[in-house]
Design a protein around this motif. Structure first.
Motif, PDB file in Angstrom:
ATOM      1  N   PRO A 240       0.841  -1.212   0.000  1.00 57.36           N
ATOM      2  CA  PRO A 240       0.000   0.000   0.000  1.00 57.36           C
ATOM      3  C   PRO A 240       0.869   1.251   0.000  1.00 57.36           C
ATOM      4  O   PRO A 240       1.969   1.255   0.566  1.00 57.36           O
ATOM      5  N   SER A 241       0.396   2.311  -0.608  1.00 61.94           N
ATOM      6  CA  SER A 241       1.150   3.557  -0.652  1.00 61.94           C
ATOM      7  C   SER A 241       1.046   4.289   0.686  1.00 61.94           C
ATOM      8  O   SER A 241       0.228   3.953   1.547  1.00 61.94           O
ATOM      9  N   PHE A 242       1.850   5.313   0.856  1.00 62.14           N
ATOM     10  CA  PHE A 242       1.818   6.155   2.045  1.00 62.14           C
ATOM     11  C   PHE A 242       0.413   6.700   2.270  1.00 62.14           C
ATOM     12  O   PHE A 242      -0.113   6.673   3.386  1.00 62.14           O
ATOM     13  N   PHE A 243      -0.213   7.182   1.208  1.00 66.60           N
ATOM     14  CA  PHE A 243      -1.555   7.771   1.334  1.00 66.60           C
ATOM     15  C   PHE A 243      -2.627   6.712   1.586  1.00 66.60           C
ATOM     16  O   PHE A 243      -3.622   6.994   2.245  1.00 66.60           O
ATOM     17  N   ASP A 244      -2.441   5.495   1.070  1.00 65.42           N
ATOM     18  CA  ASP A 244      -3.373   4.404   1.383  1.00 65.42           C
ATOM     19  C   ASP A 244      -3.377   4.134   2.887  1.00 65.42           C
ATOM     20  O   ASP A 244      -4.439   4.012   3.507  1.00 65.42           O
ATOM     21  N   VAL A 245      -2.201   4.041   3.483  1.00 69.27           N
ATOM     22  CA  VAL A 245      -2.088   3.770   4.920  1.00 69.27           C
ATOM     23  C   VAL A 245      -2.668   4.931   5.715  1.00 69.27           C
ATOM     24  O   VAL A 245      -3.382   4.723   6.709  1.00 69.27           O
ATOM     25  N   TYR A 246      -2.412   6.156   5.264  1.00 65.58           N
ATOM     26  CA  TYR A 246      -2.974   7.323   5.939  1.00 65.58           C
ATOM     27  C   TYR A 246      -4.505   7.271   5.941  1.00 65.58           C
ATOM     28  O   TYR A 246      -5.141   7.488   6.967  1.00 65.58           O
TER      29      TYR A 246
ATOM     30  N   CYS B 224      -3.407   9.692  18.952  1.00 64.95           N
ATOM     31  CA  CYS B 224      -2.299  10.629  19.128  1.00 64.95           C
ATOM     32  C   CYS B 224      -2.765  12.074  19.235  1.00 64.95           C
ATOM     33  O   CYS B 224      -1.969  12.993  19.059  1.00 64.95           O
ATOM     34  N   SER B 225      -4.013  12.298  19.535  1.00 66.22           N
ATOM     35  CA  SER B 225      -4.520  13.676  19.556  1.00 66.22           C
ATOM     36  C   SER B 225      -3.833  14.538  20.600  1.00 66.22           C
ATOM     37  O   SER B 225      -3.690  15.741  20.416  1.00 66.22           O
ATOM     38  N   ALA B 226      -3.360  13.953  21.701  1.00 60.93           N
ATOM     39  CA  ALA B 226      -2.694  14.731  22.748  1.00 60.93           C
ATOM     40  C   ALA B 226      -1.177  14.701  22.592  1.00 60.93           C
ATOM     41  O   ALA B 226      -0.466  15.362  23.344  1.00 60.93           O
ATOM     42  N   ALA B 227      -0.679  13.955  21.634  1.00 63.17           N
ATOM     43  CA  ALA B 227       0.770  13.818  21.457  1.00 63.17           C
ATOM     44  C   ALA B 227       1.274  14.815  20.417  1.00 63.17           C
ATOM     45  O   ALA B 227       0.644  15.837  20.169  1.00 63.17           O
ATOM     46  N   ILE B 228       2.384  14.488  19.816  1.00 64.38           N
ATOM     47  CA  ILE B 228       2.983  15.388  18.835  1.00 64.38           C
ATOM     48  C   ILE B 228       2.018  15.665  17.690  1.00 64.38           C
ATOM     49  O   ILE B 228       1.245  14.814  17.289  1.00 64.38           O
ATOM     50  N   SER B 229       2.065  16.853  17.218  1.00 64.09           N
ATOM     51  CA  SER B 229       1.256  17.187  16.050  1.00 64.09           C
ATOM     52  C   SER B 229       2.095  18.002  15.070  1.00 64.09           C
ATOM     53  O   SER B 229       1.560  18.633  14.180  1.00 64.09           O
ATOM     54  N   ASN B 230       3.398  17.983  15.265  1.00 65.87           N
ATOM     55  CA  ASN B 230       4.256  18.799  14.425  1.00 65.87           C
ATOM     56  C   ASN B 230       5.088  17.964  13.453  1.00 65.87           C
ATOM     57  O   ASN B 230       6.259  18.220  13.254  1.00 65.87           O
ATOM     58  N   CYS B 231       4.476  16.956  12.859  1.00 63.07           N
ATOM     59  CA  CYS B 231       5.151  16.197  11.811  1.00 63.07           C
ATOM     60  C   CYS B 231       5.359  17.126  10.614  1.00 63.07           C
ATOM     61  O   CYS B 231       4.481  17.922  10.283  1.00 63.07           O
ATOM     62  N   HIS B 232       6.498  17.009   9.980  1.00 57.72           N
ATOM     63  CA  HIS B 232       6.834  17.870   8.850  1.00 57.72           C
ATOM     64  C   HIS B 232       6.608  17.147   7.522  1.00 57.72           C
ATOM     65  O   HIS B 232       6.485  15.925   7.482  1.00 57.72           O
ATOM     66  N   ASN B 233       6.569  17.913   6.464  1.00 52.59           N
ATOM     67  CA  ASN B 233       6.559  17.412   5.089  1.00 52.59           C
ATOM     68  C   ASN B 233       5.445  16.416   4.793  1.00 52.59           C
ATOM     69  O   ASN B 233       5.624  15.456   4.055  1.00 52.59           O
ATOM     70  N   GLY B 234       4.280  16.625   5.386  1.00 47.18           N
ATOM     71  CA  GLY B 234       3.130  15.785   5.091  1.00 47.18           C
ATOM     72  C   GLY B 234       3.048  14.513   5.906  1.00 47.18           C
ATOM     73  O   GLY B 234       2.174  13.687   5.667  1.00 47.18           O
ATOM     74  N   GLY B 235       3.941  14.337   6.890  1.00 47.10           N
ATOM     75  CA  GLY B 235       3.881  13.154   7.747  1.00 47.10           C
ATOM     76  C   GLY B 235       2.752  13.280   8.753  1.00 47.10           C
ATOM     77  O   GLY B 235       2.141  14.337   8.909  1.00 47.10           O
ATOM     78  N   TYR B 236       2.455  12.188   9.446  1.00 47.76           N
ATOM     79  CA  TYR B 236       1.410  12.192  10.468  1.00 47.76           C
ATOM     80  C   TYR B 236       1.846  11.293  11.621  1.00 47.76           C
ATOM     81  O   TYR B 236       2.670  10.393  11.437  1.00 47.76           O
ATOM     82  N   PRO B 237       1.329  11.525  12.839  1.00 45.63           N
ATOM     83  CA  PRO B 237       1.747  10.728  13.996  1.00 45.63           C
ATOM     84  C   PRO B 237       1.449   9.236  13.810  1.00 45.63           C
ATOM     85  O   PRO B 237       0.399   8.857  13.304  1.00 45.63           O
TER      86      PRO B 237
ATOM     87  N   LYS C 263       6.599   9.435  17.302  1.00 46.07           N
ATOM     88  CA  LYS C 263       7.253   9.380  15.994  1.00 46.07           C
ATOM     89  C   LYS C 263       6.209   9.578  14.909  1.00 46.07           C
ATOM     90  O   LYS C 263       5.035   9.314  15.112  1.00 46.07           O
ATOM     91  N   CYS C 264       6.666  10.032  13.774  1.00 46.36           N
ATOM     92  CA  CYS C 264       5.774  10.276  12.642  1.00 46.36           C
ATOM     93  C   CYS C 264       5.942   9.196  11.582  1.00 46.36           C
ATOM     94  O   CYS C 264       7.007   8.594  11.456  1.00 46.36           O
ATOM     95  N   ILE C 265       4.896   8.979  10.810  1.00 43.92           N
ATOM     96  CA  ILE C 265       4.971   8.169   9.602  1.00 43.92           C
ATOM     97  C   ILE C 265       5.233   9.159   8.475  1.00 43.92           C
ATOM     98  O   ILE C 265       4.486  10.123   8.298  1.00 43.92           O
ATOM     99  N   CYS C 266       6.304   8.925   7.731  1.00 37.89           N
ATOM    100  CA  CYS C 266       6.782   9.906   6.757  1.00 37.89           C
ATOM    101  C   CYS C 266       6.516   9.472   5.319  1.00 37.89           C
ATOM    102  O   CYS C 266       6.586   8.283   5.001  1.00 37.89           O
ATOM    103  N   PRO C 267       6.274  10.448   4.446  1.00 37.19           N
ATOM    104  CA  PRO C 267       6.154  10.118   3.023  1.00 37.19           C
ATOM    105  C   PRO C 267       7.521   9.771   2.450  1.00 37.19           C
ATOM    106  O   PRO C 267       8.556  10.078   3.050  1.00 37.19           O
ATOM    107  N   ILE C 268       7.532   9.133   1.306  1.00 35.56           N
ATOM    108  CA  ILE C 268       8.780   8.760   0.644  1.00 35.56           C
ATOM    109  C   ILE C 268       9.647   9.995   0.466  1.00 35.56           C
ATOM    110  O   ILE C 268       9.174  11.058   0.067  1.00 35.56           O
ATOM    111  N   GLY C 269      10.909   9.848   0.791  1.00 32.70           N
ATOM    112  CA  GLY C 269      11.871  10.934   0.658  1.00 32.70           C
ATOM    113  C   GLY C 269      12.221  11.591   1.978  1.00 32.70           C
ATOM    114  O   GLY C 269      13.198  12.326   2.064  1.00 32.70           O
ATOM    115  N   PHE C 270      11.429  11.329   3.024  1.00 30.05           N
ATOM    116  CA  PHE C 270      11.671  11.954   4.316  1.00 30.05           C
ATOM    117  C   PHE C 270      11.774  10.898   5.402  1.00 30.05           C
ATOM    118  O   PHE C 270      11.211   9.818   5.295  1.00 30.05           O
ATOM    119  N   GLY C 271      12.494  11.227   6.482  1.00 35.96           N
ATOM    120  CA  GLY C 271      12.676  10.305   7.587  1.00 35.96           C
ATOM    121  C   GLY C 271      12.908  11.058   8.881  1.00 35.96           C
ATOM    122  O   GLY C 271      12.713  12.271   8.952  1.00 35.96           O
TER     123      GLY C 271
END
Length: 113
Positions: A7-13, A25-38, A45-53
């Motif tokens: 599945p793609s990044f967006f499928d999992v999202y 994760c509503s009370a946890a981090i919400s500052n994922c960068h570059n389109g990532g999400y908790p 930790k964030c789940i990141c799109p391809i190209g970011f880590g």
């Protein structure tokens, strides 16, 4: 939905959103960068799109070789970017098994001054 291999990044999202897993994760981090999400399994930790880590998706993705991705800075002068992908990989055809295609992911992050 999905790719040939997974599945793609967006499928999992979308699945996480549909089943309200992101609410964990509503009370946890919400500052994922570059389109990532908790990550619902580890909200620090964030789940990141391809190209970011990295924990917050603010770093380039880990590469699979020394010539495969890096951070570069653009200048006013022309620069040449050369890379060789697919040589000396730890997998390939053997006498008992055919070649297995495994993707190699390389990410170059180019910034300006």
């Amino acid at each position: 939905m999905g790719q040939r291999t997974a599945p793609s990044f967006f499928d999992v999202y979308q699945v996480n959103r549909h089943y309200e897993c992101l609410d964990n994760c509503s009370a946890a981090i919400s500052n994922c960068h570059n389109g990532g999400y908790p990550n619902p399994n580890n909200c620090n930790k964030c789940i990141c799109p391809i190209g970011f880590g990295g924990d917050l998706c603010s770093d380039p993705q880990t590469t699979q070789g020394e010539n495969c991705g890096q951070r570069l800075t653009a200048t006013e002068d022309w620069q040449l970017l050369e890379a060789s992908v697919g040589e000396n990989l730890p997998w390939g055809p053997t006498e008992n098994s055919p070649a297995i295609w495994k993707p190699v992911i390389c990410s170059w992050h180019i910034s300006v001054i």
